[in-house]
Design a protein around this motif. Structure first.
Motif, PDB file in Angstrom:
ATOM      1  N   ALA A   1      -5.388   3.773   6.245  1.00  0.00           N
ATOM      2  CA  ALA A   1      -5.747   2.358   6.244  1.00  0.00           C
ATOM      3  C   ALA A   1      -5.635   1.820   7.663  1.00  0.00           C
ATOM      4  O   ALA A   1      -4.739   2.225   8.429  1.00  0.00           O
ATOM      5  CB  ALA A   1      -4.847   1.560   5.303  1.00  0.00           C
TER       6      ALA A   1
ATOM      7  N   LEU B   1      -4.138   9.200   2.512  1.00  0.00           N
ATOM      8  CA  LEU B   1      -4.632   7.824   2.503  1.00  0.00           C
ATOM      9  C   LEU B   1      -4.546   7.278   3.923  1.00  0.00           C
ATOM     10  O   LEU B   1      -3.507   7.417   4.581  1.00  0.00           O
ATOM     11  CB  LEU B   1      -3.822   6.978   1.534  1.00  0.00           C
TER      12      LEU B   1
ATOM     13  N   LEU C   1     -10.015   1.023   4.109  1.00  0.00           N
ATOM     14  CA  LEU C   1      -9.170   2.000   3.420  1.00  0.00           C
ATOM     15  C   LEU C   1     -10.011   3.198   3.047  1.00  0.00           C
ATOM     16  O   LEU C   1     -11.119   3.047   2.517  1.00  0.00           O
ATOM     17  CB  LEU C   1      -8.559   1.376   2.156  1.00  0.00           C
TER      18      LEU C   1
ATOM     19  N   ASP D   1      -7.298  -1.240  -2.059  1.00  0.00           N
ATOM     20  CA  ASP D   1      -8.539  -1.526  -1.326  1.00  0.00           C
ATOM     21  C   ASP D   1      -8.769  -3.025  -1.202  1.00  0.00           C
ATOM     22  O   ASP D   1      -9.189  -3.521  -0.144  1.00  0.00           O
ATOM     23  CB  ASP D   1      -9.706  -0.853  -2.056  1.00  0.00           C
TER      24      ASP D   1
ATOM     25  N   VAL E   1      -6.354  -4.498   1.481  1.00  0.00           N
ATOM     26  CA  VAL E   1      -6.722  -4.157   2.859  1.00  0.00           C
ATOM     27  C   VAL E   1      -7.984  -4.908   3.278  1.00  0.00           C
ATOM     28  O   VAL E   1      -8.050  -5.473   4.383  1.00  0.00           O
ATOM     29  CB  VAL E   1      -6.923  -2.633   2.994  1.00  0.00           C
TER      30      VAL E   1
ATOM     31  N   VAL F   1       0.843  -1.200   0.000  1.00  0.00           N
ATOM     32  CA  VAL F   1       0.000   0.000   0.000  1.00  0.00           C
ATOM     33  C   VAL F   1       0.876   1.247   0.000  1.00  0.00           C
ATOM     34  O   VAL F   1       0.626   2.207  -0.752  1.00  0.00           O
ATOM     35  CB  VAL F   1      -0.952  -0.014   1.218  1.00  0.00           C
TER      36      VAL F   1
END
Length: 444
Positions: A429, A427, A415, A405, A408, A352
């Motif tokens: 997460a 961003l 996310l 996405d 995660v 990510v």
């Protein structure tokens, strides 16, 4: 799968189309049939009322003519003027009016009414015959003639009253028939309404069950696709790890051995052979660059430090590489990160961050980015913020964002991306994970 889904959708559309068409046709038929019956009932009611009014008007006209005729007879009795020739002509004229009124009475009634009309006509004829037998005579006593005339008058009135009762009874019977037909219509409409309601409920229940089955199939296929995607991601990572290890171990060692052999060969080449030494220097330079490229590729595929030194060290190395090869400065901030993070969580966070930094450098033209990683409340929290051009997350969903996405969510996390055009991107997460050994020493 697509053909089966398309066939199911087409079948559902056909069933719904036929069912709703049948319901609409049933409603239309019941409405038109009810309107037609009501229209006929209205016409029959108007016809019966008109027939009653016509008969009543004819009977009223008859009674008016009889009243005038009887008034003339009463004057004749009171004056004892039977010998007056003008009386006979007046009687004939008035009786002709009575017969004319009686002839205009409708003759389409029941047999009972027709018999009463005929009896009334005969009684009037007898009454006229009695009255005509008195004309021209002056010796008749008024009491006797008055009694005979009154007896005929009472009989005529009784018959006319009976005709009136028959007329009213006909109207009432017509009303009863109309009410009976109206009740029948109500029953038919109630039956059609019940059938329509039951058909609608069956259609709704069938559609609900069919849609529920389709939803279950979609959920099952979505679950299967999720499992397949998870296996693909895992296989992808395993393939990357294998290729990275092969590049590092096999190709890297081969290139290292080539450099060693080139160095040994250089010690054997005479100093005066400059051409050979030039070729060897070029070979060593190409081999060194190739070895460095192979190591970089291996690290990009799967950095060995992610397995050897941990997640924080791998993120810091990635930040240095991005800053060294581009114009974006990257800072990594990590607090309370345990050493025993599972491999899936480490790989997910690393990928990510890798995708977010690549997007910030290539697409957003960011100058500065910050990677923040925390572990608290049994969650790994990751934030990547940059000062790039930004975008609209509602309208822009590239493959990179979808891949992040998917990674995660595969681990049960979430996310979110906050960005505005010209305002940078953030961003965030979260990955759920409970540390099995709380006494492990965190790496800062």
């Amino acid at each position: 799968m697509d053909s089966a889904r398309s066939s199911s959708v087409q079948k559902l559309r056909a069933i719904l189309l036929v069912s709703f068409s049948g319901l609409l046709g049933l409603l239309l038929f019941s409405g038109l049939d009810g309107l037609g019956v009501l229209s006929r009932l209205h016409d029959e009611e108007q016809q019966a009322r008109r027939a009653f009014l016509v008969r009543n008007a004819s009977l009223t006209q008859l009674r008016a003519s009889l009243l005038e005729y009887w008034q003339s007879l009463d004057r004749c009795i009171a004056e004892n003027g039977w010998d007056d020739p003008r009386r006979e002509r007046e009687f004939v004229r008035l009786f002709t009016a009575v017969e004319g009124a009686l002839s205009h009475y409708p003759n389409d009634g029941p047999v009972e009414e027709q018999n009463l009309i005929e009896l009334l006509h005969n009684t009037l004829l007898q009454h006229q015959a009695i009255a005509r037998s008195f004309t021209g005579r002056a010796d008749l006593p008024p009491l006797a003639t008055g009694s005979m005339i009154m007896a005929g008058k009472v009989q005529v009135l009784e018959i006319s009253e009976e005709i009136s009762r028959v007329n009213r009874r006909m109207l009432e019977e017509s009303g009863y028939r109309l009410l009976a037909r109206f009740d029948t219509l109500q029953g038919r409409l109630r039956m059609l309404l019940l059938i329509t309601l039951l058909s609608g409920l069956l259609l709704a229940a069938g559609s609900f069950l069919y849609i529920a089955r389709l939803e279950r199939e979609v959920d099952e296929r979505s679950f299967e696709l999720g499992q397949l995607s998870s296996r693909l991601v895992q296989a992808h990572e395993e393939e990357r790890r294998s290729i990275s290890r092969e590049l590092h171990d096999e190709v890297g060692q081969s290139l290292g051995a080539l450099l060693v052999d080139a160095g040994r060969l250089g010690s054997l080449v005479p100093q005066e052979d400059e051409q050979a030494r030039g070729y060897l220097a070029h070979i060593k330079s190409v081999a060194e660059r190739t070895l460095q490229s192979v190591r970089n590729i291996a690290l990009l595929l799967r950095p060995s430090m992610l397995d050897d030194l941990g997640l924080v060290a791998a993120l810091e190395w990635q930040a240095r590489e991005v800053s060294r090869h581009g114009e974006m400065e990257v800072e990594v901030q990590a607090e309370g990160i345990p050493e025993n993070i599972p491999d899936d969580q480490k790989t997910c966070i690393y990928r990510v961050v890798q995708e977010a930094l690549n997007n910030a450098a290539r697409h957003a033209s960011a100058r500065q980015a910050t990677v923040t990683l925390h572990y608290r409340e049994n969650k790994l929290e990751l934030t990547v913020a940059d000062d790039g051009r930004g975008f609209d997350p509602k309208t822009t969903r590239g493959m990179g964002i979808l891949g992040m996405d998917e990674r995660v969510k595969r681990l049960g996390g979430s996310l979110s991306i906050q960005s505005t055009p010209g305002g940078g991107t953030t961003l965030h997460a979260e990955l759920p994970w409970t540390q099995p050994d709380v006494r492990s020493n965190p790496v800062n």
